[in-house]
Design an enzyme around this catalytic site. Structure first.
Site, PDB file in Angstrom:
ATOM      1  N   ASN A 106      37.251  39.046  85.534  1.00 49.53           N
ATOM      2  CA  ASN A 106      38.272  39.745  86.318  1.00 49.53           C
ATOM      3  C   ASN A 106      38.316  41.221  85.939  1.00 49.53           C
ATOM      4  O   ASN A 106      38.198  41.589  84.773  1.00 49.53           O
ATOM      5  CB  ASN A 106      39.655  39.068  86.230  1.00 49.53           C
ATOM      6  CG  ASN A 106      40.144  38.843  84.820  1.00 49.53           C
ATOM      7  OD1 ASN A 106      39.365  38.650  83.902  1.00 49.53           O
ATOM      8  ND2 ASN A 106      41.448  38.875  84.660  1.00 49.53           N
TER       9      ASN A 106
ATOM     10  N   GLU B  36      40.683  44.360  86.576  1.00 54.64           N
ATOM     11  CA  GLU B  36      41.991  44.772  87.091  1.00 54.64           C
ATOM     12  C   GLU B  36      42.014  46.270  87.378  1.00 54.64           C
ATOM     13  O   GLU B  36      41.106  47.014  87.003  1.00 54.64           O
ATOM     14  CB  GLU B  36      43.080  44.378  86.086  1.00 54.64           C
ATOM     15  CG  GLU B  36      43.135  42.863  85.918  1.00 54.64           C
ATOM     16  CD  GLU B  36      44.262  42.373  85.030  1.00 54.64           C
ATOM     17  OE1 GLU B  36      44.892  43.200  84.337  1.00 54.64           O
ATOM     18  OE2 GLU B  36      44.511  41.153  85.035  1.00 54.64           O
TER      19      GLU B  36
ATOM     20  N   CYS C  88      39.388  39.069  91.068  1.00 47.76           N
ATOM     21  CA  CYS C  88      39.256  37.892  90.202  1.00 47.76           C
ATOM     22  C   CYS C  88      37.797  37.697  89.790  1.00 47.76           C
ATOM     23  O   CYS C  88      36.870  38.104  90.500  1.00 47.76           O
ATOM     24  CB  CYS C  88      39.702  36.632  90.947  1.00 47.76           C
ATOM     25  SG  CYS C  88      41.447  36.562  91.322  1.00 47.76           S
TER      26      CYS C  88
ATOM     27  N   GLU D 267      35.955  34.964  89.742  1.00 47.15           N
ATOM     28  CA  GLU D 267      35.152  34.137  90.665  1.00 47.15           C
ATOM     29  C   GLU D 267      34.611  34.992  91.800  1.00 47.15           C
ATOM     30  O   GLU D 267      33.472  34.856  92.228  1.00 47.15           O
ATOM     31  CB  GLU D 267      36.005  33.010  91.262  1.00 47.15           C
ATOM     32  CG  GLU D 267      36.569  32.023  90.270  1.00 47.15           C
ATOM     33  CD  GLU D 267      37.951  32.417  89.763  1.00 47.15           C
ATOM     34  OE1 GLU D 267      38.185  33.623  89.488  1.00 47.15           O
ATOM     35  OE2 GLU D 267      38.795  31.514  89.648  1.00 47.15           O
TER      36      GLU D 267
ATOM     37  N   CYS E  97      42.782  30.749  92.079  1.00 53.15           N
ATOM     38  CA  CYS E  97      43.803  31.161  93.036  1.00 53.15           C
ATOM     39  C   CYS E  97      43.329  30.870  94.463  1.00 53.15           C
ATOM     40  O   CYS E  97      42.147  30.613  94.720  1.00 53.15           O
ATOM     41  CB  CYS E  97      44.129  32.641  92.867  1.00 53.15           C
ATOM     42  SG  CYS E  97      42.890  33.747  93.546  1.00 53.15           S
TER      43      CYS E  97
ATOM     44  N   CYS F 235      40.442  33.007  95.862  1.00 56.12           N
ATOM     45  CA  CYS F 235      39.130  32.651  95.314  1.00 56.12           C
ATOM     46  C   CYS F 235      38.623  31.353  95.931  1.00 56.12           C
ATOM     47  O   CYS F 235      37.422  31.195  96.167  1.00 56.12           O
ATOM     48  CB  CYS F 235      39.192  32.520  93.795  1.00 56.12           C
ATOM     49  SG  CYS F 235      39.236  34.128  92.996  1.00 56.12           S
TER      50      CYS F 235
HETATM   51  N1  THU Z   1      42.427  35.694  88.025  1.00 53.77           N
HETATM   52  C1  THU Z   1      41.104  35.365  88.164  1.00 53.77           C
HETATM   53  O1  THU Z   1      40.211  36.088  87.712  1.00 53.77           O
HETATM   54  N2  THU Z   1      40.809  34.217  88.813  1.00 53.77           N
HETATM   55  C2  THU Z   1      41.736  33.386  89.380  1.00 53.77           C
HETATM   56  O2  THU Z   1      41.376  32.401  90.008  1.00 53.77           O
HETATM   57  C3  THU Z   1      43.154  33.676  89.236  1.00 53.77           C
HETATM   58  C4  THU Z   1      43.511  34.905  88.535  1.00 53.77           C
HETATM   59  C5  THU Z   1      42.752  36.959  87.358  1.00 53.77           C
HETATM   60  C6  THU Z   1      43.383  37.981  88.253  1.00 53.77           C
HETATM   61  C7  THU Z   1      44.137  38.824  87.257  1.00 53.77           C
HETATM   62  O3  THU Z   1      43.257  39.800  86.713  1.00 53.77           O
HETATM   63  C8  THU Z   1      44.515  37.854  86.156  1.00 53.77           C
HETATM   64  O4  THU Z   1      43.667  36.716  86.332  1.00 53.77           O
HETATM   65  C9  THU Z   1      45.960  37.404  86.207  1.00 53.77           C
HETATM   66  O5  THU Z   1      46.308  36.930  87.430  1.00 53.77           O
END
Ligand code: THU
Length: 157
Positions: A62, A64, A73, A75, A112, A115
């Site tokens: 991920n 940000e 994210c 994935e 999520c 994704c």
């Molecule tokens: N995140 C992912 O990388 N994958 C997911 O399926 C859900 C959330 C990340 C997004 C963000 O950087 C952190 O997790 C918190 O939500």
């Protein structure tokens, strides 16, 4: 009117080290990717690794952004890289791992909704299902045989 039910089966392991050597290798790659996550805002690090039919492994974490919706994210980083650089190559398995206090350790790691939709698009681009391995923070590991089980009634063909 009729009531309908949707059911799916998944496998649960108490630890990912019970899996095949190939799955263990893929999970270790996801952990390595997780270490490269850029998550200063959520402090929740996610790593994803994708095993291609060629044996190649593509990873993502991920990433940000201070403007929150601009982040991505793990994935999606990995799957979109595969789509962009390996079009036509079949994806065999996607493994996802995560670490952070955002979730209690025993909470099941679950991708999520956004994704899942991207995972479904990747699966629909190929003729075979994508296996999904989800490693929980307490190391319990879920194996789902097709993305379709993670997104019932998903938007798409
Ligand atoms: N995140 C992912 O990388 N994958 C997911 O399926 C859900 C959330 C990340 C997004 C963000 O950087 C952190 O997790 C918190 O939500």
């Amino acid at each position: 009117m009729s009531n309908q039910q949707y059911q799916f089966q998944y496998r649960m392991h108490t630890h990912w080290n019970e899996l095949s050597p190939q799955d263990v290798m893929l999970i270790k790659e996801a952990f390595n990717a997780m270490d490269k996550a850029y998550a200063p805002y959520s402090r929740f690090k996610v790593g994803a690794s994708v095993l291609l039919e060629t044996g190649e492994v593509i990873c993502g974490s991920n990433q940000e952004n201070i403007a929150f919706p601009s982040g991505l994210c793990a994935e999606r980083v990995a799957l979109n890289y595969v789509g962009a650089n390996f079009p036509g190559i079949t994806i065999d398995t996607l493994a996802v791992v995560a670490q952070g206090e955002l979730m209690p350790e025993e909470h099941l790691l679950s991708p999520c909704g956004g994704c899942r939709q991207v995972m479904l698009e990747s699966e629909n681009r190929q003729s075979t299902p994508i296996r999904v391995i989800l490693v929980n923070q307490d190391q319990r590991t879920m194996i789902i045989e097709t993305v379709k089980d993670l997104l019932p009634f998903g938007f798409g063909k």
